[in-house]
Every structure is written in structure tokens, then in C-alpha cells.
Write a protein that holds these residues in place. Sequence first.
Motif, PDB file in Angstrom:
ATOM      1  N   GLY A 139       0.813  -1.214   0.000  1.00 50.86           N
ATOM      2  CA  GLY A 139       0.000   0.000   0.000  1.00 50.86           C
ATOM      3  C   GLY A 139       0.843   1.259   0.000  1.00 50.86           C
ATOM      4  O   GLY A 139       0.547   2.224  -0.717  1.00 50.86           O
ATOM      5  N   ALA A 140       1.919   1.255   0.803  1.00 47.26           N
ATOM      6  CA  ALA A 140       2.794   2.424   0.868  1.00 47.26           C
ATOM      7  C   ALA A 140       3.480   2.669  -0.472  1.00 47.26           C
ATOM      8  O   ALA A 140       3.575   3.807  -0.937  1.00 47.26           O
ATOM      9  CB  ALA A 140       3.844   2.224   1.965  1.00 47.26           C
ATOM     10  N   GLY A 141       3.943   1.592  -1.108  1.00 48.13           N
ATOM     11  CA  GLY A 141       4.621   1.728  -2.395  1.00 48.13           C
ATOM     12  C   GLY A 141       3.711   2.255  -3.482  1.00 48.13           C
ATOM     13  O   GLY A 141       4.084   3.153  -4.247  1.00 48.13           O
ATOM     14  N   VAL A 142       2.491   1.723  -3.544  1.00 49.95           N
ATOM     15  CA  VAL A 142       1.532   2.175  -4.557  1.00 49.95           C
ATOM     16  C   VAL A 142       1.145   3.626  -4.299  1.00 49.95           C
ATOM     17  O   VAL A 142       1.068   4.442  -5.226  1.00 49.95           O
ATOM     18  CB  VAL A 142       0.286   1.268  -4.569  1.00 49.95           C
ATOM     19  CG1 VAL A 142      -0.814   1.874  -5.432  1.00 49.95           C
ATOM     20  CG2 VAL A 142       0.654  -0.118  -5.084  1.00 49.95           C
ATOM     21  N   ALA A 143       0.897   3.971  -3.038  1.00 51.63           N
ATOM     22  CA  ALA A 143       0.504   5.342  -2.696  1.00 51.63           C
ATOM     23  C   ALA A 143       1.596   6.340  -3.070  1.00 51.63           C
ATOM     24  O   ALA A 143       1.316   7.394  -3.655  1.00 51.63           O
ATOM     25  CB  ALA A 143       0.187   5.439  -1.209  1.00 51.63           C
TER      26      ALA A 143
END
Length: 359
Positions: free
Chosen positions: A99-103
Motif C-alpha cells: 500500500g505504501a509503495g503504490v501510494a
Amino acid sequence: MAKDYCVLGIESSCDETGVALVQVTDQRLPVLLAHALYSQIEMHQAYGGVVPELASRDHIRRVLPLTTEVMSASGKSLSDVDVVAFTRGPGLAGALLVGAGVACALGAALGKPVLGVHHLEGHLLSPFLSNDPPEFPFVALLVSGGHTQLMRVDGVGCYQVLGETIDDAAGEAFDKSAKLLGLGYPGGSALSELAEMGNSAAYKLPRPLLHSGDLDFSFAGLKTAVMVQAKKCAMAQGCAVEALPHVVLADLASSTQAAIVEVLVKKSLAALMRTQLKRLVVAGGVGANRDLRAQLNAECKKRQVCVHYPELHLCTDNGAMIAMAAAMRLQSGIQIPSEVYAFDVKPRWPLDAIQAVDA
């Protein structure tokens, strides 16, 4: 920040992938425009619990299609997104990184800032998405997965822990007891459904720390008591625990649920009395339990206490609560989003450790 802006929220802390879009205007509370959720329950059922690596891979598959779905349902485009929020912790490290990477990738591509959100703060503020939002200050009963806490909440980011679990949380007590009874995964919801068919007074099970004089919780001993009682029943019936008659399993489930709920209700009432507050918020997955809601509603009505819950479909992990928590932090001015896309995650992150400004 401008007075009117949109926050995209991404949740990927465990076994649900959630995406949502909220809009902040001059109104008192941000407005949920759209949200989408994918649960991995079916995938993990074969293993009897969440497999972290499989969870992480599935988040990768789901997050972008869910984002497309949310943008379409909201009538907005990615260019309308002003801030991209994501769950920074606590949770499974690999799942959080997705989630952090995509965000951060979205933020960098759009030239928009990002904001890491505490998963439990998302649950704590999720009742503000309901048709009956609370007002500050209030006592919060946070019952989510491995967390059971009572908190005094004076505002966004102003949290004081009043009591918390010292071993197994309420959600773990539901899940582990269900596994002992052979109810499979996810156990908590299965035990609750079975409990509705049983007699809650059939077996006398302990209420750990009920009379401790503090607001802490302990459910590990209850799990052991359930195991002992189940084995006694199985011995009397001459069968395995999993093969016990349905009526016996239902009574065991109902007695287990009654013990958990009684502790949660009485400790919540004690917290209200100690703080002299007249408002209670219940959040997290266990907050969807019908018996818990019924008993809290009845007891709070007697004491003229207002009690608030998130909508049932928002009790589980979801992107709406992450977007809402981010929007409320921005709206209150206690945090600013970051344009630095080098991210980290916090698999272990106490809620009371959140700073007023935590970039």
C-alpha cells in the motif's frame, strides 16, 4: 491545503485491500464519495489463517483495479486527487509495503503529496463516517484483531490510553476459541453466528480481570477455559471436539461470547464512570458483534450515555477509514502531507505514540 480537496485512501495492513475517496469541503466533516474493498478470506481459508506472503501478493493484484473502480464510482479522475493516504502501520510488513509503495508511486506520478496513517486511528475515527457521527471528547472501545483498548479521545491526535490487553485481545479470543471448537477460518464471525443458537448460561466461563479495579483486559485464560470445557464435553460424549453435537457447540460458543462481551461492556462502563464522559465510541471488527451492541446500547441508555458505531460494512479494515483519518488530520491542521516519496512502514506502532505532526 485548499478548502476543497480530495483524499485517496489505501488500506493494505492485513487481508483486506481497501481504496476510498473522501472530499473535504467547508462542511464540518469530510464526505465519503466512494469506496471499494476486496477480502482475501476465501484464499486464506485453506490454511486456517492469514499467510503473509500470499496476502502481500494479492494486495499487488487488487489495489490498482480497486482504485480504478473507486474513481469511476466517485465521478472523479486521478487528477482530482490532492493527497494520497496509506496505512503506514501497524500490520503485516509486506502487506503494508504494498500500500505504501503504490501510494507513493501514485503521489509521485501525480505530483501530489502523501500521508501515512495509523491503522488503529482509522478504526477509531471510522464512526465519523456514519449517519450519527460522535462529537469530542469521548471514551473509545477499540476492538480490532489483536488490539483491545479503552481510550479517552479529546480530539484528532489527542489519545490517552485508559486500559489495554495484556495478552490475547478480544478478537483473538473469538478466533482462537472458534478454532478450538473446529469452526474454521475466519473464526470470530463463525463463533458469533453459532452463539445466537446457543444458551449463554450453559457453561460458567471466567471473566478475566473483570474485578481487577483497572481498565486492562486479559483473554488468554478464557481461551484455555474454553479448551478445557470443550474437552470435558467431548469426553462425556465419547467423541472429538469437532464432532460434538451442534447444540453443545452452540452452547459453548454462546457461553464464550457472553464472557467476552460482559468484560468489554463492564470495562467500558467503568471507563465512562472514571472519565465522567457521556459519549462512547465502539470501533473495530468486534464492534460489529450484535450481542455487544445490544448490551452496550441497553446499558448506555440507562446511564444517558450516547453510543456510536461505524456502519456495519465499515467495521472491518477498509480504505474509507484511512481516507477519513487522513482528511480529519489535515482538516484539523495537526499534520501536513509530505512530498517526499521515500517511505517506511511501522508494523508495530502504538496508537498513543502518534505525534501531533508525524511526517
